[in-house]
Write a protein that holds these residues in place. Structure first.
Motif, short mmCIF file in Angstrom:
data_model
loop_
_atom_site.label_atom_id
_atom_site.label_comp_id
_atom_site.label_asym_id
_atom_site.label_seq_id
_atom_site.Cartn_x
_atom_site.Cartn_y
_atom_site.Cartn_z
N ASN A 197 -4.22 2.01 8.43
CA ASN A 197 -2.95 2.38 7.79
C ASN A 197 -2.87 1.84 6.37
O ASN A 197 -2.49 2.54 5.43
N SER A 201 0.83 -1.21 0.00
CA SER A 201 0.00 0.00 0.00
C SER A 201 0.86 1.25 0.00
O SER A 201 0.51 2.26 -0.65
N PHE A 202 1.99 1.22 0.70
CA PHE A 202 2.88 2.37 0.69
C PHE A 202 3.45 2.60 -0.71
O PHE A 202 3.45 3.72 -1.22
N ASN A 212 -3.52 4.11 2.68
CA ASN A 212 -2.53 4.17 1.60
C ASN A 212 -3.09 3.63 0.29
O ASN A 212 -2.87 4.21 -0.78
N HIS A 229 2.17 1.61 -3.52
CA HIS A 229 1.07 2.02 -4.40
C HIS A 229 0.79 3.51 -4.25
O HIS A 229 0.64 4.25 -5.26
N SER A 230 0.74 4.00 -3.02
CA SER A 230 0.45 5.42 -2.81
C SER A 230 1.56 6.31 -3.35
O SER A 230 1.31 7.37 -3.92
N MET A 231 2.83 5.86 -3.19
CA MET A 231 3.95 6.67 -3.67
C MET A 231 4.01 6.69 -5.20
O MET A 231 4.29 7.72 -5.81
N ALA A 265 -5.49 6.13 -1.22
CA ALA A 265 -4.76 7.24 -1.85
C ALA A 265 -4.17 6.79 -3.18
O ALA A 265 -4.22 7.52 -4.18
N GLY A 266 -3.61 5.58 -3.21
CA GLY A 266 -3.04 5.07 -4.45
C GLY A 266 -4.08 4.94 -5.54
O GLY A 266 -3.83 5.29 -6.71
#
Length: 393
Positions: A340, A237-238, A344, A240-242, A347-348
Motif C-alpha cells: 500500500n 505516501s497518500f 502510493n 505524495h501520490s495526490m 505513483a508519486g
C-alpha cells in the motif's frame, strides 16, 4: 482541543472528515505556538498566531462553545464562480423562500424559492476534551460538550447572483456562513491548501512556519503526520501520490505563487507550487532508497515512536534536543514497506517526475528508476503495512 494529538485526529465528531480537518488545523496552529518547559530550559516562542480570532488566554472550553453550533444553511465552502450553478441546501421543518445578502453593504441582492428534496437529514456534534489522554489509560475526561441536534427536511435553493463579492444566504432567521463569488476562487483554495503540507515539512526543508528539524532521523525530510512529529508512510505516501497527480493532471492550474519558503511571495522559486511540494515528497523517498543502498525491503519510510513523541509537545526544531523518552533522537526507524505504501510512493515519484524533468532531469530520471523498483517489489510482496495508528488502511 485539549488532549492527545492522536485522539484529536480521531475526533468523536459526527460531522465527518471536514470537521476533523478543522480540528487538525486548530491543533497545528496551537501546537507550534505553545511554550513548554523542557527540563531546565524554557522553549522559545517565535511564532505568531495563525488567524486565531480568540485570545490565547481564553480557555479551550470557551473556544469549543464558540464552534459547536451547527448551521442549517449549507453553501459551497469554497464559494462559487460567476458562471457556476450556485446551489445551496437548508435543513428545517418548513421553508419556502430565501434571500442573498451582500456582507459589505447589508443589502439584499437576490431572492429565490426553496424546493423540497423529499429527504431528511440529522446531525449532532460531540466534543470530549482530555488533559492526558496519551498517558492515562483510556484517557481522562476534562469535559464533554454536545451541540443541539439539527434535523429536518432538506430543501434546495439556487443563488441567482453573478457579481463578484462576498455574500450570505438567509432563510428565515437562519444565516449561512459567508461565501465568495469570484472567478479565481478555486485558485485561492489551491494556494491556501498547499500551505498545509508546507507547515508539516520535516528536515531542512524551508518550511514557512518552523526551522530545520529532526536532522538526526534515519530518513530525513518528508512530512509530519497528524499534529505530532511522527512521519507515517501511509499518510505521507497518500499525500505524495495526490500532489503528484494534481501536478501532472492539472499542469495548467499549477502556478508559482510562493518561494520554497511560503513566506516569500515577491521572489518566487520558478517552480509551480504543487509540483514543488510533490518534489519534497519525492526527495524523501529518494533519501530512503539511497540510505537502503537500493534495497527496497530495507527502506525506512516511517520515523518516530508513538509514545515518546506524544509525551512532549513543542516546536519541531526543538525535538532533537529532547531525550528519546520525549521524542528525541534516535527516533524509531520503521521500514514499513507494505504494498500500500510502496504503491502510493511509486505513483508519486512517477507523476512528479513527469513535469519536474524540465527543472532537474537527472532527479526526474532517478525518481522513475526508483518508482519502477518499488512497483516491482510491491507486486511480489502484496501484504499491506498495518500500523497502530492506521490499522486497516
Amino acid at each position: 482541543m485539549v488532549g492527545s494529538q492522536r485522539a484529536l485526529c480521531r475526533s468523536t465528531s459526527k460531522i465527518g472528515w471536514a470537521g476533523a480537518a478543522v480540528h487538525v488545523l486548530t491543533v497545528l496552529a496551537l501546537i507550534f505556538t505553545a511554550a513548554f518547559a523542557v527540563t531546565a530550559q524554557q522553549d522559545t516562542r517565535p511564532y505568531a498566531n495563525i488567524a486565531n480570532p480568540l485570545p490565547d488566554t481564553l480557555d479551550q472550553l470557551y473556544r469549543d462553545s464558540a464552534t459547536i453550533k451547527i448551521g442549517r444553511v449549507r453553501v459551497n465552502q469554497a464559494g462559487y464562480r460567476p458562471g457556476d450553478d450556485k446551489f445551496f441546501y437548508y435543513v428545517g421543518s418548513s421553508a419556502s423562500s430565501f434571500s442573498v445578502i451582500d456582507t459589505v453593504t447589508g443589502a439584499t441582492v437576490a431572492t429565490g424559492t426553496l424546493t423540497s428534496k423529499n429527504v431528511t437529514s440529522a446531525g449532532q456534534l460531540k466534543i470530549k476534551a482530555s488533559n492526558n489522554a496519551q498517558i492515562v489509560s483510556g484517557g481522562d475526561t476534562r469535559y464533554t460538550m454536545q451541540s443541539a441536534a439539527v434535523s429536518g427536511t432538506v430543501y434546495e435553493g439556487k443563488i441567482d447572483v453573478t457579481k463578484p463579492g462576498r455574500y450570505r444566504v438567509k432563510v428565515g432567521n437562519d444565516v449561512s456562513a459567508p461565501f465568495w463569488i469570484h472567478e479565481d476562487l478555486y485558485g485561492w483554495v489551491r494556494d491556501a491548501a498547499i500551505k498545509f503540507p508546507a507547515v508539516n515539512r520535516c528536515g531542512d526543508s524551508e518550511s514557512w512556519f518552523h526551522g530545520a528539524c529532526h536532522l538526526k532521523d534515519a530518513t530525513q525530510g518528508g512530512w509530519h503526520d497528524c499534529g505530532d512529529h511522527l512521519k507515517e508512510g501511509i499518510t505521507q505516501s497518500f499525500l505524495h501520490s495526490m500532489l503528484g497527480l494534481a501536478s501532472a493532471a492539472l499542469k495548467d492550474r499549477d502556478v508559482d505563487r510562493y518561494g520554497r519558503n511560503h513566506n516569500n511571495t515577491l521572489q518566487t522559486d520558478g517552480v509551480p507550487d504543487v509540483l514543488y511540494e510533490a518534489k519534497h515528497g519525492s526527495q524523501y523517498v529518494v533519501n530512503a532508497y539511497n540510505n537502503a543502498k537500493g534495497d527496497v525491503s530495507k527502506m525506512i519510510l516511517s520515523v518516530g515512536g508513538f509514545g515518546p513523541d506524544h509525551q512532549w509537545w513543542g516546536q519541531p526544531e526543538m525535538q532533537d534536543r529532547m531525550s528519546y523518552e520525549r521524542g528525541g533522537p534516535v527516533r524509531d526507524a520503521r521500514n514499513e514497506v507494505g504494498a500500500n505504501i510502496l504503491g502510493n510512493f511509486a505513483a508519486g515519484l512517477a507523476l512528479t517526475a513527469k513535469n519536474y524533468a524540465i527543472f532537474d532531469k537527472k532527479f526526474a530520471d532517478t525518481s522513475i528508476a526508483i518508482a519502477k523498483k518499488m512497483y516491482e517489489y510491491a507486486k511480489t510482496h502484496q501484504t499491506a503495512t498495518q500500523t497502530p495508528a492506521y490499522s486497516g488502511n
